[in-house]
Write a protein that holds these residues in place. Sequence first.
Motif, PDB file in Angstrom:
ATOM      1  N   LEU A   1     -50.327  -8.441  -9.001  1.00 53.97           N
ATOM      2  CA  LEU A   1     -49.028  -9.308  -8.735  1.00 53.97           C
ATOM      3  C   LEU A   1     -48.068  -8.486  -7.620  1.00 53.97           C
ATOM      4  N   ARG A   2     -47.642  -7.457  -7.971  1.00 54.57           N
ATOM      5  CA  ARG A   2     -47.019  -6.536  -7.118  1.00 54.57           C
ATOM      6  C   ARG A   2     -47.371  -6.645  -5.596  1.00 54.57           C
ATOM      7  N   PHE A   3     -48.489  -6.749  -5.545  1.00 55.15           N
ATOM      8  CA  PHE A   3     -49.105  -6.798  -4.025  1.00 55.15           C
ATOM      9  C   PHE A   3     -48.581  -8.220  -3.464  1.00 55.15           C
ATOM     10  N   VAL A   4     -48.711  -9.412  -4.161  1.00 52.05           N
ATOM     11  CA  VAL A   4     -48.138 -10.662  -3.591  1.00 52.05           C
ATOM     12  C   VAL A   4     -46.733 -10.732  -3.433  1.00 52.05           C
ATOM     13  N   ALA A   5     -45.943  -9.963  -4.589  1.00 52.02           N
ATOM     14  CA  ALA A   5     -44.581  -9.838  -4.215  1.00 52.02           C
ATOM     15  C   ALA A   5     -44.125  -9.031  -3.173  1.00 52.02           C
ATOM     16  N   GLY A   6     -44.854  -8.118  -2.719  1.00 55.70           N
ATOM     17  CA  GLY A   6     -44.581  -7.295  -1.371  1.00 55.70           C
ATOM     18  C   GLY A   6     -43.820  -5.924  -2.036  1.00 55.70           C
ATOM     19  N   PHE A   7     -44.238  -5.680  -3.280  1.00 55.93           N
ATOM     20  CA  PHE A   7     -43.398  -4.651  -4.000  1.00 55.93           C
ATOM     21  C   PHE A   7     -44.191  -3.329  -3.589  1.00 55.93           C
ATOM     22  N   ASP A   8     -45.551  -3.677  -3.286  1.00 55.28           N
ATOM     23  CA  ASP A   8     -46.435  -2.264  -3.111  1.00 55.28           C
ATOM     24  C   ASP A   8     -47.636  -2.917  -2.020  1.00 55.28           C
ATOM     25  N   GLN A   9     -48.253  -2.001  -1.457  1.00 56.39           N
ATOM     26  CA  GLN A   9     -49.308  -2.290  -0.657  1.00 56.39           C
ATOM     27  C   GLN A   9     -50.767  -1.853  -1.153  1.00 56.39           C
ATOM     28  N   PRO A  10     -51.489  -2.543  -1.004  1.00 57.43           N
ATOM     29  CA  PRO A  10     -53.293  -2.115  -1.103  1.00 57.43           C
ATOM     30  C   PRO A  10     -53.444  -0.933  -0.234  1.00 57.43           C
ATOM     31  N   THR A  11     -54.443  -0.177  -0.654  1.00 58.82           N
ATOM     32  CA  THR A  11     -55.075   0.910   0.173  1.00 58.82           C
ATOM     33  C   THR A  11     -56.094   0.442   1.127  1.00 58.82           C
ATOM     34  N   SER A  12     -56.688  -0.669   0.628  1.00 62.34           N
ATOM     35  CA  SER A  12     -57.605  -1.500   1.483  1.00 62.34           C
ATOM     36  C   SER A  12     -57.859  -2.859   1.138  1.00 62.34           C
ATOM     37  N   GLY A  13     -58.021  -3.642   2.115  1.00 62.19           N
ATOM     38  CA  GLY A  13     -58.227  -4.892   2.020  1.00 62.19           C
ATOM     39  C   GLY A  13     -56.540  -5.547   2.294  1.00 62.19           C
ATOM     40  N   THR A  14     -56.793  -7.069   2.372  1.00 66.82           N
ATOM     41  CA  THR A  14     -55.375  -7.582   2.535  1.00 66.82           C
ATOM     42  C   THR A  14     -55.150  -8.684   1.346  1.00 66.82           C
ATOM     43  N   VAL A  15     -53.706  -8.639   1.341  1.00 58.45           N
ATOM     44  CA  VAL A  15     -52.868  -9.764   0.420  1.00 58.45           C
ATOM     45  C   VAL A  15     -52.178 -10.805   1.162  1.00 58.45           C
ATOM     46  N   SER A  16     -52.542 -11.994   1.323  1.00 60.50           N
ATOM     47  CA  SER A  16     -51.786 -13.002   2.222  1.00 60.50           C
ATOM     48  C   SER A  16     -51.328 -14.399   1.451  1.00 60.50           C
ATOM     49  N   VAL A  17     -50.291 -14.842   1.778  1.00 61.97           N
ATOM     50  CA  VAL A  17     -49.703 -16.073   1.365  1.00 61.97           C
ATOM     51  C   VAL A  17     -49.860 -16.868   2.459  1.00 61.97           C
ATOM     52  N   ASP A  18     -50.638 -18.043   2.538  1.00 60.64           N
ATOM     53  CA  ASP A  18     -50.794 -19.214   3.558  1.00 60.64           C
ATOM     54  C   ASP A  18     -51.071 -18.301   4.905  1.00 60.64           C
ATOM     55  N   ASP A  19     -52.132 -17.395   4.905  1.00 60.95           N
ATOM     56  CA  ASP A  19     -52.630 -16.804   5.745  1.00 60.95           C
ATOM     57  C   ASP A  19     -51.653 -15.839   6.590  1.00 60.95           C
ATOM     58  N   VAL A  20     -50.772 -15.451   6.098  1.00 63.31           N
ATOM     59  CA  VAL A  20     -49.724 -14.429   6.458  1.00 63.31           C
ATOM     60  C   VAL A  20     -49.732 -13.301   5.636  1.00 63.31           C
TER      61      VAL A  20
END
Length: 265
Positions: free
Chosen positions: A50-69
């Motif tokens: 959830l924090r990845f989607v909120a932008g509070f934290d970042q994954p070490t690998s891979g990507t999290v996007s909202v509407d392809d951003v």
Amino acid sequence: MGAIRFDNVGRVYGGKQGSVEALKGVHLDIADKEFMAVVGPSGCGKTTCLRFVAGFDQPTSGTVSVDDVRVTSPGPDRAVVFQQFALMPWKTVRGNIELGLRNNGIARAERDDRIERILALMNLTSYADAFPHQLSGGMQQRVSIARAYVLDPDVLLMDEPFGALDAQTRVVMQEELVRLARRNPRTVMFITHAVEEAVYLADRVAVMARQPGRIKEILDIRSVREAERWDEHEKIEDVMDLESFVHLRTQIWRSLRQEKAMEIA
């Protein structure tokens, strides 16, 4: 639009005892205006996702996007509701709801209009001038949800929002959230430990495994949700009375018990 995508997401934490792989290979798609509940054992990484989607934290690998951003920071298109109400004690209900609008530079006339509409929608109009200490826990969480919804976000992120409430108040708030989602749908990512809550609220339920955290299975429960009938004011038929509800709840419990048994072993 608020479609969420986790693409091969991983998270590694470093420390004196060496690195710990908290998440590995998480793939998850949440459609625009879909209500996705995420359940799993403690420490599996639900809140981290959830924090990845909120932008509070970042994954070490891979990507999290909202509407392809790709998400790299918090943004006004995403609002978060936490377990703790986090209301400003010196501000009234109206003042707490207004805070985000003011911070986003919304003009006074539009702020007032939005606030009046969300107060009415959340049945808070008569409490608009009350302070948090004058409200019950359920009412305070209702204000927290109103504060998030008034921002008109594409995505609503809810991290165990009813976890601190007593059982009776929790049921009432679940019904309020269902009613709100029907009237004013948003993409929702809802983190919970309560299996019954997940099946009651969601369109789909993602079950997470731990060590490292990953998506174990996803259950589509839209048919259960659609079987619940409402009139304008109250439920006519409750999903909790349906055989399909009991079956899905049991299926998820079995999946989680398997994870717990593996942890103990």
